[in-house]
Design a protein around this motif. Structure first.
Motif, PDB file in Angstrom:
ATOM      1  N   ARG A  62       4.242   8.617  12.132  1.00 16.14           N
ATOM      2  CA  ARG A  62       2.898   9.200  12.173  1.00 16.14           C
ATOM      3  C   ARG A  62       2.463   9.554  10.768  1.00 16.14           C
ATOM      4  O   ARG A  62       2.990  10.504  10.199  1.00 16.14           O
ATOM      5  CB  ARG A  62       2.897  10.464  13.048  1.00 16.14           C
ATOM      6  CG  ARG A  62       3.323  10.197  14.466  1.00 16.14           C
ATOM      7  CD  ARG A  62       3.246  11.455  15.310  1.00 16.14           C
ATOM      8  NE  ARG A  62       3.747  11.181  16.657  1.00 16.14           N
ATOM      9  CZ  ARG A  62       4.921  11.641  17.123  1.00 16.14           C
ATOM     10  NH1 ARG A  62       5.710  12.378  16.371  1.00 16.14           N
ATOM     11  NH2 ARG A  62       5.291  11.349  18.350  1.00 16.14           N
TER      12      ARG A  62
ATOM     13  N   LYS B 243       0.810  -1.217   0.000  1.00 16.96           N
ATOM     14  CA  LYS B 243       0.000   0.000   0.000  1.00 16.96           C
ATOM     15  C   LYS B 243       0.844   1.268   0.000  1.00 16.96           C
ATOM     16  O   LYS B 243       0.485   2.262  -0.590  1.00 16.96           O
ATOM     17  CB  LYS B 243      -0.936   0.012   1.223  1.00 16.96           C
ATOM     18  CG  LYS B 243      -2.076  -1.000   1.108  1.00 16.96           C
ATOM     19  CD  LYS B 243      -2.940  -0.959   2.371  1.00 16.96           C
ATOM     20  CE  LYS B 243      -3.824  -2.200   2.454  1.00 16.96           C
ATOM     21  NZ  LYS B 243      -4.315  -2.432   3.809  1.00 16.96           N
TER      22      LYS B 243
ATOM     23  N   PHE C  56       2.966  -0.339   8.886  1.00 16.56           N
ATOM     24  CA  PHE C  56       3.204  -1.750   9.187  1.00 16.56           C
ATOM     25  C   PHE C  56       3.395  -2.490   7.877  1.00 16.56           C
ATOM     26  O   PHE C  56       2.449  -2.633   7.110  1.00 16.56           O
ATOM     27  CB  PHE C  56       2.027  -2.354   9.951  1.00 16.56           C
ATOM     28  CG  PHE C  56       2.059  -2.062  11.427  1.00 16.56           C
ATOM     29  CD1 PHE C  56       2.661  -2.943  12.309  1.00 16.56           C
ATOM     30  CD2 PHE C  56       1.494  -0.902  11.924  1.00 16.56           C
ATOM     31  CE1 PHE C  56       2.698  -2.668  13.670  1.00 16.56           C
ATOM     32  CE2 PHE C  56       1.536  -0.623  13.287  1.00 16.56           C
ATOM     33  CZ  PHE C  56       2.139  -1.506  14.164  1.00 16.56           C
TER      34      PHE C  56
ATOM     35  N   ALA D 200      10.810  -0.915  13.543  1.00 21.75           N
ATOM     36  CA  ALA D 200      10.404  -0.185  14.752  1.00 21.75           C
ATOM     37  C   ALA D 200      10.154   1.282  14.417  1.00 21.75           C
ATOM     38  O   ALA D 200       9.180   1.879  14.880  1.00 21.75           O
ATOM     39  CB  ALA D 200      11.475  -0.316  15.834  1.00 21.75           C
TER      40      ALA D 200
ATOM     41  N   MET E 155       9.631 -14.853  11.033  1.00 26.95           N
ATOM     42  CA  MET E 155      10.608 -14.142  11.867  1.00 26.95           C
ATOM     43  C   MET E 155      10.799 -14.815  13.219  1.00 26.95           C
ATOM     44  O   MET E 155      11.845 -14.682  13.840  1.00 26.95           O
ATOM     45  CB  MET E 155      10.141 -12.705  12.110  1.00 26.95           C
ATOM     46  CG  MET E 155      10.196 -11.835  10.878  1.00 26.95           C
ATOM     47  SD  MET E 155       9.312 -10.289  11.167  1.00 26.95           S
ATOM     48  CE  MET E 155      10.323  -9.603  12.487  1.00 26.95           C
TER      49      MET E 155
ATOM     50  N   ASN F  13      14.933  -5.096  12.519  1.00 23.33           N
ATOM     51  CA  ASN F  13      13.951  -4.764  13.561  1.00 23.33           C
ATOM     52  C   ASN F  13      13.942  -3.272  13.863  1.00 23.33           C
ATOM     53  O   ASN F  13      12.884  -2.689  14.114  1.00 23.33           O
ATOM     54  CB  ASN F  13      14.237  -5.564  14.835  1.00 23.33           C
ATOM     55  CG  ASN F  13      13.981  -7.056  14.644  1.00 23.33           C
ATOM     56  OD1 ASN F  13      13.294  -7.463  13.714  1.00 23.33           O
ATOM     57  ND2 ASN F  13      14.548  -7.868  15.513  1.00 23.33           N
ATOM     58  N   LEU F  14      15.119  -2.655  13.852  1.00 21.87           N
ATOM     59  CA  LEU F  14      15.189  -1.211  14.109  1.00 21.87           C
ATOM     60  C   LEU F  14      14.447  -0.431  13.028  1.00 21.87           C
ATOM     61  O   LEU F  14      13.708   0.512  13.325  1.00 21.87           O
ATOM     62  CB  LEU F  14      16.655  -0.757  14.170  1.00 21.87           C
ATOM     63  CG  LEU F  14      17.381  -1.074  15.490  1.00 21.87           C
ATOM     64  CD1 LEU F  14      18.894  -0.981  15.305  1.00 21.87           C
ATOM     65  CD2 LEU F  14      16.923  -0.129  16.601  1.00 21.87           C
TER      66      LEU F  14
ATOM     67  N   PRO G  32       1.517   5.435  11.509  1.00 21.77           N
ATOM     68  CA  PRO G  32       2.385   4.254  11.557  1.00 21.77           C
ATOM     69  C   PRO G  32       2.336   3.460  10.254  1.00 21.77           C
ATOM     70  O   PRO G  32       1.301   3.394   9.591  1.00 21.77           O
ATOM     71  CB  PRO G  32       1.797   3.430  12.709  1.00 21.77           C
ATOM     72  CG  PRO G  32       0.426   3.943  12.932  1.00 21.77           C
ATOM     73  CD  PRO G  32       0.391   5.361  12.462  1.00 21.77           C
TER      74      PRO G  32
ATOM     75  N   LEU H 186       5.612 -12.506  10.570  1.00 20.45           N
ATOM     76  CA  LEU H 186       5.972 -12.723  11.971  1.00 20.45           C
ATOM     77  C   LEU H 186       6.192 -14.215  12.260  1.00 20.45           C
ATOM     78  O   LEU H 186       7.097 -14.576  13.016  1.00 20.45           O
ATOM     79  CB  LEU H 186       4.856 -12.159  12.852  1.00 20.45           C
ATOM     80  CG  LEU H 186       5.195 -11.711  14.263  1.00 20.45           C
ATOM     81  CD1 LEU H 186       6.347 -10.726  14.295  1.00 20.45           C
ATOM     82  CD2 LEU H 186       3.975 -11.079  14.911  1.00 20.45           C
TER      83      LEU H 186
ATOM     84  N   MET I  64       6.840   1.529  12.297  1.00 22.89           N
ATOM     85  CA  MET I  64       5.566   1.328  12.995  1.00 22.89           C
ATOM     86  C   MET I  64       5.322   2.386  14.063  1.00 22.89           C
ATOM     87  O   MET I  64       4.229   2.443  14.638  1.00 22.89           O
ATOM     88  CB  MET I  64       5.486  -0.084  13.565  1.00 22.89           C
ATOM     89  CG  MET I  64       6.457  -0.397  14.652  1.00 22.89           C
ATOM     90  SD  MET I  64       6.287  -2.122  15.269  1.00 22.89           S
ATOM     91  CE  MET I  64       6.766  -3.092  13.848  1.00 22.89           C
ATOM     92  N   THR I  65       6.313   3.246  14.310  1.00 19.98           N
ATOM     93  CA  THR I  65       6.112   4.355  15.245  1.00 19.98           C
ATOM     94  C   THR I  65       6.120   5.703  14.517  1.00 19.98           C
ATOM     95  O   THR I  65       6.204   6.753  15.146  1.00 19.98           O
ATOM     96  CB  THR I  65       7.188   4.352  16.347  1.00 19.98           C
ATOM     97  OG1 THR I  65       8.481   4.411  15.741  1.00 19.98           O
ATOM     98  CG2 THR I  65       7.090   3.098  17.198  1.00 19.98           C
TER      99      THR I  65
ATOM    100  N   TRP J  43       4.807  -5.601   7.919  1.00 22.39           N
ATOM    101  CA  TRP J  43       4.718  -7.010   8.252  1.00 22.39           C
ATOM    102  C   TRP J  43       3.282  -7.498   8.106  1.00 22.39           C
ATOM    103  O   TRP J  43       2.329  -6.818   8.475  1.00 22.39           O
ATOM    104  CB  TRP J  43       5.143  -7.261   9.690  1.00 22.39           C
ATOM    105  CG  TRP J  43       6.571  -6.931   9.989  1.00 22.39           C
ATOM    106  CD1 TRP J  43       7.579  -6.714   9.093  1.00 22.39           C
ATOM    107  CD2 TRP J  43       7.152  -6.775  11.295  1.00 22.39           C
ATOM    108  NE1 TRP J  43       8.745  -6.437   9.763  1.00 22.39           N
ATOM    109  CE2 TRP J  43       8.516  -6.465  11.115  1.00 22.39           C
ATOM    110  CE3 TRP J  43       6.657  -6.874  12.603  1.00 22.39           C
ATOM    111  CZ2 TRP J  43       9.381  -6.255  12.193  1.00 22.39           C
ATOM    112  CZ3 TRP J  43       7.518  -6.662  13.670  1.00 22.39           C
ATOM    113  CH2 TRP J  43       8.865  -6.365  13.461  1.00 22.39           C
ATOM    114  N   LEU J  44       3.149  -8.726   7.622  1.00 22.83           N
ATOM    115  CA  LEU J  44       1.874  -9.439   7.683  1.00 22.83           C
ATOM    116  C   LEU J  44       2.009 -10.511   8.770  1.00 22.83           C
ATOM    117  O   LEU J  44       3.134 -10.821   9.194  1.00 22.83           O
ATOM    118  CB  LEU J  44       1.566 -10.079   6.330  1.00 22.83           C
ATOM    119  CG  LEU J  44       1.194  -9.102   5.199  1.00 22.83           C
ATOM    120  CD1 LEU J  44       1.020  -9.846   3.881  1.00 22.83           C
ATOM    121  CD2 LEU J  44      -0.095  -8.354   5.558  1.00 22.83           C
ATOM    122  N   PRO J  45       0.892 -11.078   9.224  1.00 25.50           N
ATOM    123  CA  PRO J  45       0.994 -12.128  10.243  1.00 25.50           C
ATOM    124  C   PRO J  45       1.976 -13.236   9.841  1.00 25.50           C
ATOM    125  O   PRO J  45       2.775 -13.701  10.660  1.00 25.50           O
ATOM    126  CB  PRO J  45      -0.446 -12.642  10.358  1.00 25.50           C
ATOM    127  CG  PRO J  45      -1.276 -11.419  10.055  1.00 25.50           C
ATOM    128  CD  PRO J  45      -0.514 -10.699   8.967  1.00 25.50           C
TER     129      PRO J  45
END
Lengths: 323, 323
Positions: free
Chosen positions: A248, A187, A252, A242, A262, A238-239, A250, A259, A245-246, A254-256
């Motif tokens: 503004r 997206k 994301f 991170a 991972m 991961n950084l 956020p 994870l 996802m933080t 990743w999909l389920p």
């Protein structure tokens, strides 16, 4: 020569590029490091045609979208300016891998476009300069110009933010076993994502540690030290996520199913398999492993219902003119 | 009085507690803010018995593990020291909710233990002091002592790091609709996790912004402003998990199903449903919503295959002596 074809590989970053100090020049906030992916490529033909009133782009045999055409045309403007030419081009690009799903398609695309456009004009530029031009099209494209294992420097000026190879593809027979979680086009394109990086409170700390991680990662690659490589590659991925996802708003990526993979990969490593994970701006999980572990990693990934496809690739060469 | 029973509710943090400046006193790195959960409680009976040679703990009718017993005994030591008594206790604790899976069981446990132990000794302490004692047993237990919506201050000294209610449970009829993703006991207990917080490069930035998020969140709660609450609650949760997953070693509390719910909830909000998500140190997703949205949120969660159970709870009261 008015026409040339070049081929370039995408790359997977071990130390990630995320966020710019200068969006127009695409000067990155931090140095990054990657491996070209032999198993995938973009092949692009550029033909400079006198009398053409506008640039014209097709991708995989189809007329390109307005957005893609504008981005390519803006890049051709940079090349026209550098070469002092005033002609429009017909550009035809073919990918042998799906776009916008975690394999950096824009990196291979802008590396191939840059190399083909310069060659088609009959010019020869240094590899270093080609990497800086490619960078302005798509930051990580700078890393798809040189061969094998590539470092891209963060700097204050256009000329100093270039990429170079520090080891050829034969230096270490690593594999990237890609767990494809989704073939859907993501997206948020990376280009827009980079602009949100500084909206995360965490981006300054990620950037502050990047040079140290870069140094550790580069040395681990030079010394073929998998254990050190695995830890820093997963940490750096991961950084970046991170920060994403933080932001503004956020982001994301990743999909389920991302994870799921991972969480399994570090367990497999504890069991003795030389494998670690890294994710670009997309849901697919790049499982970096040594050649001896690749078949086992592939079959374990194939057994997971969340993994819709598995692709396996070895270190790739540079962007090259093919005809 | 030698025997007393107290009941306390767990709480869900809207602004998270993660990491201490002082591990022994459990002085938190940042202020936090939570809502007690009426639908769940721990009920604990403490009996101080002369001549008992050691403390003795049972949980849900079973003898407790060595780890749990030691932690409770260490807490009773603090209370004995404060009250100037030298007697051991029989402690029996009952939870009406599963332990160690994202509902903060230790918060309710140490709040109930503190209140029961003090009452059983026939002493009366201020609520403020009870919150500081509970804090030393489990940081977030300080927030399960006062009623309703509770703030816990970060401070340099034991006395100043206390919790207090800023609104009763009737102030706003929010619901916490908990999507239970897994009933398995989590691998890393929060207590150990807190110690890893400072190994993440991102923790200082998370802590630096916490007071600002706390202020925004507190005001949104006071004004019953759901849109503002939703944004800051999700951001704060993402920041804590960003720190967790970039700690050394990384801590991933999310399961694939957690991510499924986390990605749906903001879409539901865009569709007009007043709901946001937050996750403690566990995989379950707390979907905070207004009362009018709760049934719809519950039925949407129940329709997901990743959600094994849904629990619904309203704002809860304080820790109280029941007999």
């Amino acid at each position: 020569m008015q026409k040339a074809t070049a081929r370039a590989h995408p790359n997977i970053a071990f130390i990630k590029y995320w966020g710019n100090c200068d969006d127009d020049l695409r000067l990155p906030s931090n140095p990054s490091l990657s491996m070209n992916l032999a198993g995938a490529h973009t092949e692009t033909t550029v033909e400079w045609i006198d009398g053409l009133t506008a640039d014209d782009l097709e991708i995989n045999g189809q007329p390109a979208t307005e957005d893609a055409s504008q981005r390519v045309s803006a890049h051709l403007d940079r090349i026209r300016k550098r070469l002092g030419i005033d002609v429009h081009a017909h550009v035809a690009s073919e990918n042998n891998f799906p776009m916008g799903a975690g394999i950096a398609s824009s990196a291979a695309a802008f590396a191939a476009l840059t190399v083909a456009a310069v060659a088609a004009a009959g010019e020869t530029l240094t590899e270093r300069e080609l990497t800086t031009i490619a960078r302005m099209g798509s930051g990580s494209a700078s890393r798809s110009v040189p061969t094998g294992f590539v470092e891209w420097f963060a700097a204050d000026t256009h000329e100093e933010s270039y990429a170079q190879s520090f080891a050829g593809p034969d230096h270490w027979n690593l594999c990237d076993v890609i767990a494809v979680i989704s073939r859907e086009h993501k997206k948020t394109v990376s280009q827009a994502g980079h602009r949100t990086a500084m909206t995360s409170d965490l981006q300054p700390a990620r950037v502050a540690g990047a040079q140290a991680r870069f140094d550790i990662c580069r040395q681990a690659l030079v010394e073929r030290d998998f254990a050190t490589l695995a830890t820093v590659v997963e940490e750096d991925s991961n950084l970046m996520h991170a920060v994403m996802m933080t932001s503004r708003p956020p982001l994301f990526y990743w999909l389920p199913g991302s994870l799921t993979v991972m969480q399994l990969v570090p367990e497999w490593r504890q069991q003795g398999l030389n494998v670690c994970y890294t994710l670009d701006a997309g849901p697919n999980v790049h499982c970096i492993c040594t050649a001896d572990a690749a078949d086992e990693v592939r079959s374990r990934l194939q057994a997971l219902s969340e993994v819709v496809d598995v692709r396996m690739t070895t270190p790739g060469g540079p962007a090259e003119v093919t005809r």
